[in-house]
Design a protein around this motif. Structure first.
Motif, PDB file in Angstrom:
ATOM      1  N   ARG A  75       0.851  -1.191   0.000  1.00  0.00           N
ATOM      2  CA  ARG A  75       0.000   0.000   0.000  1.00  0.00           C
ATOM      3  C   ARG A  75       0.886   1.241   0.000  1.00  0.00           C
ATOM      4  O   ARG A  75       1.960   1.248   0.600  1.00  0.00           O
ATOM      5  CB  ARG A  75      -0.910   0.007   1.220  1.00  0.00           C
ATOM      6  N   GLU A  76       0.409   2.272  -0.672  1.00  0.00           N
ATOM      7  CA  GLU A  76       1.179   3.512  -0.810  1.00  0.00           C
ATOM      8  C   GLU A  76       1.629   4.071   0.534  1.00  0.00           C
ATOM      9  O   GLU A  76       2.802   4.421   0.709  1.00  0.00           O
ATOM     10  CB  GLU A  76       0.316   4.541  -1.553  1.00  0.00           C
ATOM     11  N   GLU A  77       0.727   4.138   1.500  1.00  0.00           N
ATOM     12  CA  GLU A  77       1.088   4.721   2.797  1.00  0.00           C
ATOM     13  C   GLU A  77       2.114   3.863   3.545  1.00  0.00           C
ATOM     14  O   GLU A  77       2.993   4.391   4.234  1.00  0.00           O
ATOM     15  CB  GLU A  77      -0.147   4.979   3.673  1.00  0.00           C
ATOM     16  N   ASP A  78       2.028   2.548   3.400  1.00  0.00           N
ATOM     17  CA  ASP A  78       3.014   1.669   4.036  1.00  0.00           C
ATOM     18  C   ASP A  78       4.385   1.828   3.381  1.00  0.00           C
ATOM     19  O   ASP A  78       5.407   1.827   4.063  1.00  0.00           O
ATOM     20  CB  ASP A  78       2.568   0.211   3.955  1.00  0.00           C
ATOM     21  N   LEU A  79       4.403   1.962   2.058  1.00  0.00           N
ATOM     22  CA  LEU A  79       5.671   2.179   1.348  1.00  0.00           C
ATOM     23  C   LEU A  79       6.309   3.501   1.749  1.00  0.00           C
ATOM     24  O   LEU A  79       7.524   3.570   1.974  1.00  0.00           O
ATOM     25  CB  LEU A  79       5.443   2.160  -0.164  1.00  0.00           C
ATOM     26  N   GLN A  80       5.493   4.549   1.828  1.00  0.00           N
ATOM     27  CA  GLN A  80       6.035   5.850   2.227  1.00  0.00           C
ATOM     28  C   GLN A  80       6.650   5.780   3.625  1.00  0.00           C
ATOM     29  O   GLN A  80       7.737   6.322   3.857  1.00  0.00           O
ATOM     30  CB  GLN A  80       4.949   6.923   2.169  1.00  0.00           C
ATOM     31  N   ALA A  81       5.986   5.112   4.542  1.00  0.00           N
ATOM     32  CA  ALA A  81       6.525   4.971   5.899  1.00  0.00           C
ATOM     33  C   ALA A  81       7.809   4.142   5.885  1.00  0.00           C
ATOM     34  O   ALA A  81       8.791   4.476   6.577  1.00  0.00           O
ATOM     35  CB  ALA A  81       5.483   4.324   6.818  1.00  0.00           C
ATOM     36  N   PHE A  82       7.837   3.088   5.097  1.00  0.00           N
ATOM     37  CA  PHE A  82       9.033   2.241   4.979  1.00  0.00           C
ATOM     38  C   PHE A  82      10.215   3.051   4.443  1.00  0.00           C
ATOM     39  O   PHE A  82      11.319   2.995   4.991  1.00  0.00           O
ATOM     40  CB  PHE A  82       8.730   1.064   4.047  1.00  0.00           C
ATOM     41  N   LEU A  83       9.991   3.820   3.374  1.00  0.00           N
ATOM     42  CA  LEU A  83      11.065   4.610   2.776  1.00  0.00           C
ATOM     43  C   LEU A  83      11.527   5.719   3.714  1.00  0.00           C
ATOM     44  O   LEU A  83      12.731   6.024   3.774  1.00  0.00           O
ATOM     45  CB  LEU A  83      10.612   5.190   1.434  1.00  0.00           C
ATOM     46  N   ALA A  84      10.610   6.324   4.461  1.00  0.00           N
ATOM     47  CA  ALA A  84      10.986   7.365   5.428  1.00  0.00           C
ATOM     48  C   ALA A  84      11.823   6.779   6.555  1.00  0.00           C
ATOM     49  O   ALA A  84      12.777   7.398   7.030  1.00  0.00           O
ATOM     50  CB  ALA A  84       9.730   8.035   5.982  1.00  0.00           C
ATOM     51  N   ARG A  85      11.498   5.588   6.977  1.00  0.00           N
ATOM     52  CA  ARG A  85      12.187   4.941   8.099  1.00  0.00           C
ATOM     53  C   ARG A  85      13.539   4.349   7.689  1.00  0.00           C
ATOM     54  O   ARG A  85      14.519   4.452   8.415  1.00  0.00           O
ATOM     55  CB  ARG A  85      11.280   3.859   8.679  1.00  0.00           C
ATOM     56  N   HIS A  86      13.615   3.738   6.506  1.00  0.00           N
ATOM     57  CA  HIS A  86      14.807   2.980   6.128  1.00  0.00           C
ATOM     58  C   HIS A  86      15.630   3.605   5.010  1.00  0.00           C
ATOM     59  O   HIS A  86      16.691   3.079   4.661  1.00  0.00           O
ATOM     60  CB  HIS A  86      14.410   1.556   5.719  1.00  0.00           C
ATOM     61  N   GLY A  87      15.141   4.686   4.421  1.00  0.00           N
ATOM     62  CA  GLY A  87      15.856   5.334   3.331  1.00  0.00           C
ATOM     63  C   GLY A  87      15.291   4.933   1.982  1.00  0.00           C
ATOM     64  O   GLY A  87      14.586   3.930   1.857  1.00  0.00           O
ATOM     65  N   ASP A  88      15.612   5.755   0.986  1.00  0.00           N
ATOM     66  CA  ASP A  88      15.062   5.544  -0.348  1.00  0.00           C
ATOM     67  C   ASP A  88      16.186   5.582  -1.388  1.00  0.00           C
ATOM     68  O   ASP A  88      16.540   6.644  -1.883  1.00  0.00           O
ATOM     69  CB  ASP A  88      14.022   6.621  -0.655  1.00  0.00           C
ATOM     70  N   PRO A  89      16.740   4.418  -1.743  1.00  0.00           N
ATOM     71  CA  PRO A  89      17.818   4.383  -2.733  1.00  0.00           C
ATOM     72  C   PRO A  89      17.314   4.269  -4.177  1.00  0.00           C
ATOM     73  O   PRO A  89      18.111   4.182  -5.100  1.00  0.00           O
ATOM     74  CB  PRO A  89      18.574   3.110  -2.346  1.00  0.00           C
ATOM     75  N   PHE A  90      16.001   4.297  -4.379  1.00  0.00           N
ATOM     76  CA  PHE A  90      15.412   3.969  -5.674  1.00  0.00           C
ATOM     77  C   PHE A  90      15.240   5.196  -6.564  1.00  0.00           C
ATOM     78  O   PHE A  90      14.753   6.236  -6.115  1.00  0.00           O
ATOM     79  CB  PHE A  90      14.050   3.295  -5.476  1.00  0.00           C
ATOM     80  N   ASP A  91      15.578   5.036  -7.851  1.00  0.00           N
ATOM     81  CA  ASP A  91      15.299   6.077  -8.841  1.00  0.00           C
ATOM     82  C   ASP A  91      13.826   6.018  -9.238  1.00  0.00           C
ATOM     83  O   ASP A  91      13.191   7.048  -9.426  1.00  0.00           O
ATOM     84  CB  ASP A  91      16.171   5.887 -10.089  1.00  0.00           C
ATOM     85  N   ARG A  92      13.306   4.823  -9.397  1.00  0.00           N
ATOM     86  CA  ARG A  92      11.910   4.597  -9.746  1.00  0.00           C
ATOM     87  C   ARG A  92      11.386   3.453  -8.877  1.00  0.00           C
ATOM     88  O   ARG A  92      12.135   2.551  -8.531  1.00  0.00           O
ATOM     89  CB  ARG A  92      11.758   4.174 -11.210  1.00  0.00           C
ATOM     90  N   ILE A  93      10.077   3.491  -8.606  1.00  0.00           N
ATOM     91  CA  ILE A  93       9.447   2.370  -7.891  1.00  0.00           C
ATOM     92  C   ILE A  93       8.119   2.080  -8.569  1.00  0.00           C
ATOM     93  O   ILE A  93       7.224   2.916  -8.605  1.00  0.00           O
ATOM     94  CB  ILE A  93       9.196   2.663  -6.398  1.00  0.00           C
ATOM     95  N   GLY A  94       8.000   0.871  -9.101  1.00  0.00           N
ATOM     96  CA  GLY A  94       6.752   0.434  -9.711  1.00  0.00           C
ATOM     97  C   GLY A  94       5.941  -0.393  -8.736  1.00  0.00           C
ATOM     98  O   GLY A  94       6.495  -1.136  -7.924  1.00  0.00           O
TER      99      GLY A  94
END
Length: 176
Positions: free
Chosen positions: A105-124
């Motif tokens: 889910r979008e909100e779970d992904l956003q929380a995951f990326l905020a907590r653990h970092g976001d190394p991705f250029d794109r996310i499908g």
């Protein structure tokens, strides 16, 4: 003497069942490798998984984009959280990383990326695991190194650990 012969079928049955239980408990190989290594990525077009990030398509992995690491992950995946720091280190070392979020889910992904970092250029967003299955992936996390022609050159099953960084960098360099 005839009394002992009666127990031979029982002994054979117990030995057979024991052998089957042992083989089921210790399979020869628990990892399922993709059959697409050495082949072009299947055609796909995934929508963006989170706002502010582009989605991912097979076209993004071809046409001179250079080698890319495609990481299949999910916010609900505990090993994915431990892998996040290693992915950030790979990005710092110049590896281009795209993500495919599985059944998330979008909100779970956003929380995951905020907590653990976001190394991705794109996310499908692969809500039905269709692209994951098409790639021959059997679980999360799992990563593929794709060369500039869109050919899968390597697969890493399970979380990428710090000890795996030299091998991943070598595989990315070989895919240039």
């Amino acid at each position: 003497m005839t009394r002992h012969w009666r127990f031979i079928p029982l002994a054979l049955f117990v030995a057979l069942v024991g052998a089957m239980v042992w083989r089921l408990a210790t399979p020869p190989d628990t990892q399922v490798a993709s059959q697409l290594t050495g082949q072009r990525v299947p055609v796909f077009n995934l929508p963006a998984a989170v706002p502010g990030k582009r989605g991912l398509s097979s076209r993004d992995l071809t046409g001179g984009a250079g080698p890319r690491l495609v990481n299949i992950f999910a916010s609900w995946c505990v090993p994915c959280a431990t892998e996040a720091g290693v992915l950030a280190e790979l990005k710092r070392r110049g590896v281009k990383i795209d993500g495919i979020a599985i059944r998330d889910r979008e909100e779970d992904l956003q929380a995951f990326l905020a907590r653990h970092g976001d190394p991705f250029d794109r996310i499908g967003a692969d809500d039905q695991s269709e692209v994951q299955i098409a790639l021959g992936s059997s679980g999360v996390p799992e990563s593929f190194i794709v060369d500039r022609a869109g050919v899968i050159r390597a697969q890493h099953i399970g979380p990428i650990a710090a000890a795996d960084i030299p091998a991943i960098l070598t595989q990315v360099e070989a895919a240039r």
